[in-house]
Design a protein around this motif. Structure first.
Motif, PDB file in Angstrom:
ATOM      1  N   THR A  86       0.816  -1.220   0.000  1.00  0.00           N
ATOM      2  CA  THR A  86       0.000   0.000   0.000  1.00  0.00           C
ATOM      3  C   THR A  86       0.846   1.266   0.000  1.00  0.00           C
ATOM      4  OG1 THR A  86      -0.177   0.088   2.421  1.00  0.00           O
ATOM      5  CG2 THR A  86      -1.834  -1.209   1.243  1.00  0.00           C
ATOM      6  N   ILE A  87       2.153   1.129   0.106  1.00  0.00           N
ATOM      7  CA  ILE A  87       3.022   2.306  -0.003  1.00  0.00           C
ATOM      8  C   ILE A  87       3.047   2.744  -1.462  1.00  0.00           C
ATOM      9  CG2 ILE A  87       5.369   3.203   0.240  1.00  0.00           C
ATOM     10  CD1 ILE A  87       5.809   1.236   2.502  1.00  0.00           C
ATOM     11  N   ASP A  88       2.692   3.994  -1.718  1.00  0.00           N
ATOM     12  CA  ASP A  88       2.630   4.499  -3.088  1.00  0.00           C
ATOM     13  C   ASP A  88       3.390   5.814  -3.209  1.00  0.00           C
ATOM     14  OD1 ASP A  88       0.998   6.300  -1.763  1.00  0.00           O
ATOM     15  OD2 ASP A  88      -0.873   5.531  -2.614  1.00  0.00           O
ATOM     16  N   GLU A  89       3.294   6.441  -4.381  1.00  0.00           N
ATOM     17  CA  GLU A  89       4.014   7.680  -4.646  1.00  0.00           C
ATOM     18  C   GLU A  89       3.647   8.776  -3.652  1.00  0.00           C
ATOM     19  OE1 GLU A  89       2.403   5.878  -6.814  1.00  0.00           O
ATOM     20  OE2 GLU A  89       3.872   5.242  -8.326  1.00  0.00           O
ATOM     21  N   GLU A  90       2.356   8.863  -3.323  1.00  0.00           N
ATOM     22  CA  GLU A  90       1.915   9.887  -2.374  1.00  0.00           C
ATOM     23  C   GLU A  90       2.500   9.637  -0.989  1.00  0.00           C
ATOM     24  OE1 GLU A  90      -2.223  11.975  -0.748  1.00  0.00           O
ATOM     25  OE2 GLU A  90      -2.304  10.230  -2.063  1.00  0.00           O
ATOM     26  N   SER A  91       2.596   8.357  -0.615  1.00  0.00           N
ATOM     27  CA  SER A  91       3.191   8.023   0.682  1.00  0.00           C
ATOM     28  C   SER A  91       4.621   8.528   0.767  1.00  0.00           C
ATOM     29  CB  SER A  91       3.172   6.503   0.898  1.00  0.00           C
ATOM     30  OG  SER A  91       1.879   5.973   0.775  1.00  0.00           O
ATOM     31  N   ILE A  92       5.371   8.362  -0.322  1.00  0.00           N
ATOM     32  CA  ILE A  92       6.761   8.811  -0.358  1.00  0.00           C
ATOM     33  C   ILE A  92       6.845  10.332  -0.289  1.00  0.00           C
ATOM     34  CG2 ILE A  92       8.889   8.868  -1.720  1.00  0.00           C
ATOM     35  CD1 ILE A  92       8.246   6.121  -0.549  1.00  0.00           C
ATOM     36  N   SER A  93       6.019  11.003  -1.079  1.00  0.00           N
ATOM     37  CA  SER A  93       6.092  12.469  -1.160  1.00  0.00           C
ATOM     38  C   SER A  93       5.705  13.135   0.154  1.00  0.00           C
ATOM     39  CB  SER A  93       5.197  12.984  -2.294  1.00  0.00           C
ATOM     40  OG  SER A  93       3.824  12.692  -2.031  1.00  0.00           O
ATOM     41  N   GLN A  94       4.869  12.456   0.940  1.00  0.00           N
ATOM     42  CA  GLN A  94       4.415  13.031   2.210  1.00  0.00           C
ATOM     43  C   GLN A  94       5.180  12.474   3.411  1.00  0.00           C
ATOM     44  OE1 GLN A  94       0.174  12.464   2.435  1.00  0.00           O
ATOM     45  NE2 GLN A  94      -0.257  13.880   0.757  1.00  0.00           N
ATOM     46  N   SER A  95       6.262  11.794   3.156  1.00  0.00           N
ATOM     47  CA  SER A  95       7.021  11.159   4.234  1.00  0.00           C
ATOM     48  C   SER A  95       8.010  12.138   4.867  1.00  0.00           C
ATOM     49  CB  SER A  95       7.780   9.945   3.690  1.00  0.00           C
ATOM     50  OG  SER A  95       8.813  10.355   2.819  1.00  0.00           O
ATOM     51  N   MET A  96       8.797  11.612   5.810  1.00  0.00           N
ATOM     52  CA  MET A  96       9.754  12.412   6.572  1.00  0.00           C
ATOM     53  C   MET A  96      11.118  12.544   5.890  1.00  0.00           C
ATOM     54  SD  MET A  96      10.607   9.558   9.520  1.00  0.00           S
ATOM     55  CE  MET A  96       8.889   9.289   9.952  1.00  0.00           C
ATOM     56  N   ILE A  97      11.232  12.097   4.657  1.00  0.00           N
ATOM     57  CA  ILE A  97      12.533  12.082   3.981  1.00  0.00           C
ATOM     58  C   ILE A  97      13.167  13.460   3.904  1.00  0.00           C
ATOM     59  CG2 ILE A  97      13.669  11.674   1.747  1.00  0.00           C
ATOM     60  CD1 ILE A  97      11.738   9.318   1.359  1.00  0.00           C
ATOM     61  N   THR A  98      12.386  14.470   3.592  1.00  0.00           N
ATOM     62  CA  THR A  98      12.946  15.812   3.405  1.00  0.00           C
ATOM     63  C   THR A  98      13.479  16.414   4.696  1.00  0.00           C
ATOM     64  OG1 THR A  98      10.765  16.830   3.713  1.00  0.00           O
ATOM     65  CG2 THR A  98      11.400  16.254   1.463  1.00  0.00           C
ATOM     66  N   GLU A  99      13.130  15.810   5.836  1.00  0.00           N
ATOM     67  CA  GLU A  99      13.542  16.340   7.131  1.00  0.00           C
ATOM     68  C   GLU A  99      14.758  15.615   7.690  1.00  0.00           C
ATOM     69  OE1 GLU A  99      10.070  15.713   9.453  1.00  0.00           O
ATOM     70  OE2 GLU A  99       8.799  17.001   8.229  1.00  0.00           O
ATOM     71  N   ALA A 100      15.417  14.804   6.867  1.00  0.00           N
ATOM     72  CA  ALA A 100      16.515  13.965   7.360  1.00  0.00           C
ATOM     73  C   ALA A 100      17.874  14.441   6.862  1.00  0.00           C
ATOM     74  CB  ALA A 100      16.288  12.521   6.935  1.00  0.00           C
ATOM     75  N   LYS A 101      18.907  13.961   7.532  1.00  0.00           N
ATOM     76  CA  LYS A 101      20.271  14.156   7.054  1.00  0.00           C
ATOM     77  C   LYS A 101      20.659  13.027   6.092  1.00  0.00           C
ATOM     78  CE  LYS A 101      21.826  16.286  11.398  1.00  0.00           C
ATOM     79  NZ  LYS A 101      22.724  16.130  12.580  1.00  0.00           N
TER      80      LYS A 101
END
Length: 323
Positions: free
Chosen positions: A119-134
């Protein structure tokens, strides 16, 4: 109201499983009693990083069942951010059974499909915490679960790059999940988008053919990867960085070998700790090697992953940690 961005040291995307560990060693057909544990390639690395004091986050899905709740409680208890983990009603939480031989080697038998991570999809990735990481940590396990996951991981890596997040990758090839040809085709594509590689020698041999450690590192560099390490098991690890120099550090001798599973995950967590702390290449390899030797002394996927204080005690020679 002021919006506060929480910067995490490391985040990852990957599945989780209930791991049934045998109480006694030997062929699984003769194992009658098992202990319930938590496992998963990317999950183990996040646990290792969290125990070292790094701020960690995990993107995943588990079944809406007792096993799924157990995994969530376990990860939260270890300090891993599970904001992006969802319990799915229509899926069961995957399970695997382990076989551990007398010499510490073993095999794993998976019962993981259909996986709730479908159920992980493109929207799941775009709204995830990735951009807040080192650091975004990815491995070859999640992409191997289904073909679409390769593109999802590529999207995650692209999102990381756009936000100046360093991408660390371990090929971590599981031939029970896809063929050697499928793995090579997909992982070469993924590695071309990575900044740091942490690979075992066996994975590198499968990807590029059997050759020396130095040749393997040159193969990684040809994909645009500037730094990383090649894990050699009992022979230690060879690291490289932007200076084009290679550094081989021998393995730290383990007091005993109970279970070799998880040593590479511990090494990866230690390497990323070194990255966050701006360690030199030598310091990073030494730290990561030390963790690897501590992990194999304990049976289980992640039970042997040490806390920072334990690693520092051993490295500083203050005392011998009883594990």
């Amino acid at each position: 109201m002021i919006e506060v961005t929480i910067l995490r040291d490391v985040v990852t995307i990957g599945d989780a499983m209930i791991t049934m560990n045998p109480v006694q060693k030997g062929p699984m057909r003769f194992s009658h009693t098992f202990e319930r544990k938590v496992g998963g390639a990317e999950l183990n690395v996040m646990l290792g990083a969290a125990r070292l004091g790094l701020s960690t986050g995990w993107i995943s899905r588990v079944g809406n069942d007792e096993f799924g709740q157990y995994i969530l409680n376990f990860m939260r208890g270890e300090g891993v951010d599970t904001t992006n983990v969802v319990m799915e009603d229509k899926y069961n939480t995957p399970v695997n059974f382990k076989e551990i031989r007398e010499n510490g080697s073993g095999s794993t038998y998976y019962y993981r499909f259909p996986s709730p991570t479908e159920t992980i999809d493109e929207e799941s990735i775009s709204q995830s915490m990735i951009t807040e990481a080192k650091i975004l940590y990815v491995s070859g396990v999640f992409p191997s679960l289904r073909e679409k996951n390769v593109e999802l991981v590529l999207q995650a890596m692209k999102l990381a790059k756009e936000n100046n997040v360093t991408v660390v990758m371990d090929p971590n090839i599981r031939l029970k999940l896809w063929t050697a040809e499928e793995a090579k085709r997909s992982l070469i594509k993924l590695m071309s988008a990575a900044d740091v590689i942490l690979s075992g020698k066996e994975e590198a041999d499968l990807l590029f053919g059997k050759q020396s450690a130095e040749k393997h590192i040159q193969s990684f560099q040809s994909l645009g990867i500037q730094k990383g390490a090649l894990k050699l098991g009992e022979e230690g690890a060879v690291g490289f960085d932007e200076t084009d120099s290679f550094l081989h550090l021998p393995a730290v001798k383990a007091d005993s070998v109970a279970d070799t599973v998880g040593a590479g995950d511990g090494f990866n967590a230690g390497y990323m700790y070194g990255m966050v702390q701006n360690y030199s290449l030598r310091e990073t390899l030494r730290f990561a090697n030390q963790i690897g030797s501590m992990v194999v002394a304990v049976s289980g996927d992640n039970e042997g992953l040490p806390y920072l204080s334990e690693v520092e005690q051993v490295i500083n020679g203050e005392q011998k940690v009883e594990r």
